[in-house]
Design an enzyme around this catalytic site. Sequence first.
Site, PDB file in Angstrom:
ATOM      1  N   HIS A 161      -5.011 -15.327   8.900  1.00  6.26           N
ATOM      2  CA  HIS A 161      -3.927 -14.337   9.201  1.00  6.26           C
ATOM      3  C   HIS A 161      -4.561 -13.036   9.754  1.00  6.26           C
ATOM      4  CE1 HIS A 161      -1.210 -17.102   6.837  1.00  6.26           C
ATOM      5  NE2 HIS A 161      -2.198 -16.788   5.740  1.00  6.26           N
TER       6      HIS A 161
ATOM      7  N   ARG B  95       1.923 -11.825   5.569  1.00  5.53           N
ATOM      8  CA  ARG B  95       3.545 -11.777   5.530  1.00  5.53           C
ATOM      9  C   ARG B  95       4.056 -11.158   6.600  1.00  5.53           C
ATOM     10  NH1 ARG B  95       5.509 -10.045  -0.028  1.00  5.53           N
ATOM     11  NH2 ARG B  95       7.556 -10.359   0.838  1.00  5.53           N
TER      12      ARG B  95
ATOM     13  N   PRO C  52       0.786  -1.056  -0.127  1.00  7.11           N
ATOM     14  CA  PRO C  52       0.104   0.062  -0.004  1.00  7.11           C
ATOM     15  C   PRO C  52       0.929   1.263  -0.021  1.00  7.11           C
ATOM     16  CG  PRO C  52      -0.067  -1.065   2.200  1.00  7.11           C
ATOM     17  CD  PRO C  52       0.673  -2.008   1.138  1.00  7.11           C
ATOM     18  N   GLU C  53       0.538   2.128  -0.808  1.00  7.21           N
ATOM     19  CA  GLU C  53       1.308   3.495  -0.708  1.00  7.21           C
ATOM     20  C   GLU C  53       0.160   4.528  -0.132  1.00  7.21           C
ATOM     21  OE1 GLU C  53       3.616   5.050  -3.477  1.00  7.21           O
ATOM     22  OE2 GLU C  53       4.227   3.244  -4.724  1.00  7.21           O
TER      23      GLU C  53
ATOM     24  N   LYS D  29      22.757  16.869  -2.878  1.00  3.16           N
ATOM     25  CA  LYS D  29      22.579  15.473  -3.017  1.00  3.16           C
ATOM     26  C   LYS D  29      23.059  14.823  -4.513  1.00  3.16           C
ATOM     27  CE  LYS D  29      18.906  13.707   0.162  1.00  3.16           C
ATOM     28  NZ  LYS D  29      19.729  12.726   0.849  1.00  3.16           N
TER      29      LYS D  29
END
Length: 279
Positions: free
Chosen positions: A93, A112, A2-3, A155
Site C-alpha cells: 500500500h 484504506r 492521526p490528530e 451556537k
Amino acid sequence: MPELPEVETVMRGLQARLEGRVLRRAVARRPDLRWPLPPNLVERLTGARVTSFRRRAKYILMRLDNGWSVLLHLGMSGRMLLEPIGRNELTPHEHLELETDDGWRVGFVDPRRFGSIDLIDTAKEDSHRLLAGLGPEPLDDAFSVPVLDAALKGKKTPIKAALLDQKVVAGLGNIYVCEALFRAGISPQRQADSIPGTRAKRLVPAIKETLREAIAAGGSSLRDYVQTNGELGYFQHAWKVYGREGEPCPACPGLPACDGVRRIVQSGRSTFYCPRTQR
Ligand SMILES: [Zn+2]
C-alpha cells in the site's frame, strides 16, 4: 486516525530530512487515493528542490522551488516512511515514493486510501478547496478568546461538537477536544453559546497547552521524529481522560464524589470526561 500533534510531528520529521534536498525520483503507484492524483504530480516532483514545510489543520504542505506545493493528508490510515534507500523492501500500500539526492527514501503508505495528495500553486495555498473554509489555526495568535467568543455566539450545539467544527477552529479531533475540555473544566455537553466570556478564557489556553504538550511529547520520544521502523510521527501519548472510562479521574484523586472517568456518546463518537469538575 492521526490528530494534529501527530501530523505536526510527521511534518517535522519530513522537514528535518527533506528541507533543502532535491527529489531525484518520484513514483506514483496508483492514479488515485481518496481523489485522483494530479496527472503531472511525478513531473512536478522530479528534480525539484524542497524549500520549506507548513502544516495547516491536518494537512502538510511541502513547498518546492518550482512554485508548487504538495498537499498531503494522511486520512484515516496514512503513514509516512523515511529510511535510507535500499534498507527495506517496498511496503504494501505504498502509493507514493520519493527519493532524495542524499540517499533517503520517503514512502506514503495508506491501506484504506482516505488520504489525499494534491498540487497547489504555492502563492494560492490558502484558496485550495480543502483549505479555504478552515477556521483559525489553534496554535496561532489568530485563535484567541474574542475569536472563539464570536464563533460560538448563538451556537446551540454542545461545545464538543462546536470544537470539532473545522470552521470554528482548524484541525481539532475527538481526542484533543476531550482532553482540552477536561483541562478547562468544561462539560462536553454544555451548549456552545454559554462558553463565550469566562469559560472561553479557560478554554483557549487549554486547547493550546494540550496540543503543545502532545507535540512536545512526540518530539522528545522520537529521535528526529522517526521511529525505529522508519515510520514518522506516531508516539505513545498518555491522555488524561481519552480512552480511560472507569479509571481514576486525574482531577479528583481519592475523592468519593468522583467515580472515575465517564464515557458518553455524542454525535456517534465517544466522549470521555469528569462529571464532577467539568461543568
Ligand atoms: Zn473527576
